[in-house]
Scaffold this active site. Sequence first.
Site, short mmCIF file in Angstrom:
data_model
loop_
_atom_site.label_atom_id
_atom_site.label_comp_id
_atom_site.label_asym_id
_atom_site.label_seq_id
_atom_site.Cartn_x
_atom_site.Cartn_y
_atom_site.Cartn_z
CG ASP A 7 -1.92 1.27 1.28
OD1 ASP A 7 -2.46 1.48 0.29
OD2 ASP A 7 -1.99 1.92 2.46
CD GLU A 67 -5.07 0.74 -2.57
OE1 GLU A 67 -6.10 -0.12 -2.52
OE2 GLU A 67 -4.23 1.18 -1.97
CG ASP A 141 -0.50 3.13 6.08
OD1 ASP A 141 -0.92 3.69 5.12
OD2 ASP A 141 -0.55 3.53 7.15
#
Length: 192
Positions: A7, A67, A141
């Site tokens: 992330d 991501e 996160d």
Amino acid sequence: MRVLGVDPGSRFMGYGVVEEKRGRLVHVGHGVIKVDESAPLASRLKDLHAALVEALARYAPDAVAVEGLFTFRNARSALVLGHARGVALLAAAQAGLVVHEYAPAKVKKSVGAGGASGKDAVARMVRTFLSLEASQFQRADASDALAVALCHLNHGRASVPTATAATGKKRKGAAGLLADRLASAYRKPEAR
């Protein structure tokens, strides 16, 4: 198959490692790379890179899933996040790993949270799939990164056979593990 999910962020970068072992999803590890937010961007990116290279060496994943970007109103924020994503892509490429990118909405849906769901819903579903406690996460996160890894295990392997809902058969592989667990959670109760 072991997947390290990322992330990306320029101040906090989450990573999470999930492995499919004998038809089970196993949590291997996770963490958040924190850098000095008052440092210049180039310094933060260098520190993110070094820490991510260390995580890749420690966990030795078979693949990396990152991501993707979502729509930003602030172009500068999007650009800075793009730099952080670039660091993740570079670290994975240097390790000789294939990188897979997934849109945020796809990541959320892959763990059973709606595309517009918040971080709390994603974290709750990740904890459910991997049998983790909320106290194991200081920041979202890390749970977001685990969701990215789960997304890859669910969608990234085109060779994983799955059954349609009409057949009623159990699905095989990681995609089946997630899909079967989600299906039971979302079925309507039968009328009596």
